[in-house]
Enzyme design. Structure first.
Site, PDB file in Angstrom:
ATOM      1  N   ARG A 164      59.690  17.099 -25.928  1.00  0.00           N
ATOM      2  CA  ARG A 164      58.695  16.214 -25.319  1.00  0.00           C
ATOM      3  C   ARG A 164      59.374  14.934 -24.857  1.00  0.00           C
ATOM      4  O   ARG A 164      60.377  14.504 -25.428  1.00  0.00           O
ATOM      5  CB  ARG A 164      57.593  15.869 -26.326  1.00  0.00           C
ATOM      6  N   ASN A 196      57.527  23.018 -19.726  1.00  0.00           N
ATOM      7  CA  ASN A 196      57.627  22.172 -18.531  1.00  0.00           C
ATOM      8  C   ASN A 196      58.934  21.383 -18.505  1.00  0.00           C
ATOM      9  O   ASN A 196      59.504  21.084 -19.548  1.00  0.00           O
ATOM     10  CB  ASN A 196      56.436  21.210 -18.489  1.00  0.00           C
ATOM     11  N   ARG A 249      41.880  26.112 -12.589  1.00  0.00           N
ATOM     12  CA  ARG A 249      41.156  24.831 -12.578  1.00  0.00           C
ATOM     13  C   ARG A 249      40.486  24.623 -11.218  1.00  0.00           C
ATOM     14  O   ARG A 249      39.337  24.171 -11.141  1.00  0.00           O
ATOM     15  CB  ARG A 249      42.126  23.677 -12.850  1.00  0.00           C
ATOM     16  N   HIS A 307      54.117  23.344 -10.098  1.00  0.00           N
ATOM     17  CA  HIS A 307      53.112  23.108 -11.130  1.00  0.00           C
ATOM     18  C   HIS A 307      53.232  21.631 -11.502  1.00  0.00           C
ATOM     19  O   HIS A 307      53.957  21.248 -12.406  1.00  0.00           O
ATOM     20  CB  HIS A 307      53.368  23.987 -12.351  1.00  0.00           C
ATOM     21  N   THR A 333      47.631  19.702 -24.424  1.00  0.00           N
ATOM     22  CA  THR A 333      46.825  20.777 -23.842  1.00  0.00           C
ATOM     23  C   THR A 333      47.238  22.083 -24.515  1.00  0.00           C
ATOM     24  O   THR A 333      48.392  22.245 -24.901  1.00  0.00           O
ATOM     25  CB  THR A 333      47.047  20.902 -22.320  1.00  0.00           C
TER      26      THR A 333
END
Length: 332
Positions: free
Chosen positions: A99, A138, A169, A193, A248
């Site tokens: 992260r 990611n 979405r 993305h 998420t």
């Protein structure tokens, strides 16, 4: 003296210990466990393997699932730090990654995640040389390129989750605006993305009726109905959830399971997933981004040649340039 098992059960044939449809999830964080529970509830695997470097977290998550085995149709759940637990997987889903920390650039984070992929991928390849890999970590588009390079797999067997969730979405928000179930709203978000993703407004339709034929300005600044805000909400949706709950998980878990189902059931459904796009839509670099791809038991077998407006194709090229500007400085 005979054991209770020996007195109770008479074996007739030796057990075939080889799983027919094994799935491995690498990383037991929020996203990894959302993928795991979604896969279990869909009954996609006859064996689920969980792999993580944090052995306490790994054991806790695995035991939590095993204690609920009575309510699941997957007969075998295994876990371990070593990648031999993933042996003979049909599909490996990578959710592990670093992260961002305070003061870190996106390139710094990317380089750390490249190092993580270098540690993960060889073990996957060694133990499951015929598997398909879905990358969720990611930035997913660039890391799909990284995993492809490290693995040496054919490009169709290395798949990024890409814009599958972005498009979901998009369809949900269109459905909300029209009062129609999202399964009846058809539209695609392609490219990165991320912030430079491209909504293909020219193809958005309900029952074959394109919204652009009803509102030629749809998705533009001159649109009085402000449909452009729908794509803005798609881009900001993940950040919104992140700010409110800290991460998420559920939507991406469901999205990845949807991809897994298409692969394992050989459904030949079309999904917007990350793949190599060099040579298409005017893209000259070795870039990975989302285009509509056919998914089956071999992975990505085909892609759909989307009819775009010149503006949409230009935005897709711009999205590719955004990714290339980060990718070109990578140290693999």
């Amino acid at each position: 003296m005979s054991t209770v098992k020996e007195q109770l059960i008479q074996n007739l044939v030796p057990e075939d210990k080889l799983s027919r449809c094994k799935i491995t999830v690498v990383g037991v964080g929020n996203v990894g466990m959302a993928c795991a529970i979604s896969i279990l509830l869909k009954g996609l695997a006859d064996e689920l393997a969980l792999v993580d470097a944090d052995t306490n977290k790994l054991r806790g998550e695995a035991l939590d699932l095993l204690h609920g085995s009575l309510f699941l149709s997957t007969p075998k759940i295994v876990f371990g730090k070593d990648y031999n637990v993933s042996a003979n997987s049909k599909l490996v889903i990578i959710t592990a990654g670093a992260r961002m920390v305070s003061g870190e650039t996106r390139l710094d984070l990317l380089q750390r995640n490249v190092a993580i992929m270098k540690a993960i991928v060889p073990g996957i390849v060694q133990n499951s040389p015929d598997c398909k890999i879905i990358i969720v970590t990611n930035p997913v588009d660039i890391l799909t390129y990284v995993v492809w390079k490290i693995s040496g797999f054919p490009v169709g067997r290395v798949i990024g989750s890409g814009c599958n969730l972005d498009s979901a979405r998009f369809r949900y928000l269109i459905g909300e605006k029209l009062g129609v179930n999202p399964t009846s709203c058809h539209g695609w978000v392609l490219g990165e993305h991320g912030d430079s993703s491209v909504p293909i407004w020219s193809g958005v339709n309900v029952a074959g009726v394109t919204l652009k034929s009803l509102n030629p300005a749809i998705g533009t600044d001159s649109d009085k109905e402000h449909w452009k805000n729908v794509h803005k909400q798609v881009v900001e949706g993940g950040y919104e959830v992140l700010n409110m709950k800290g991460y998420t998980s559920w939507a991406i878990g469901l999205s990845v399971t949807d991809l897994a189902r298409s692969i394992l059931k050989n459904l030949k459904r079309v999904h917007p997933v990350t793949t190599l796009v060099k040579g298409f839509h005017g893209i000259k670099e070795e870039v990975f981004l989302s285009i509509p791809c056919v998914l089956g038991q071999s992975g990505i077998t085909d892609f759909v040649k989307v009819n775009m407006t010149a503006e949409e194709e230009g935005l897709l090229k711009k999205s590719a340039d955004t990714l290339w500007n980060m990718q070109k400085d990578l140290q693999l």
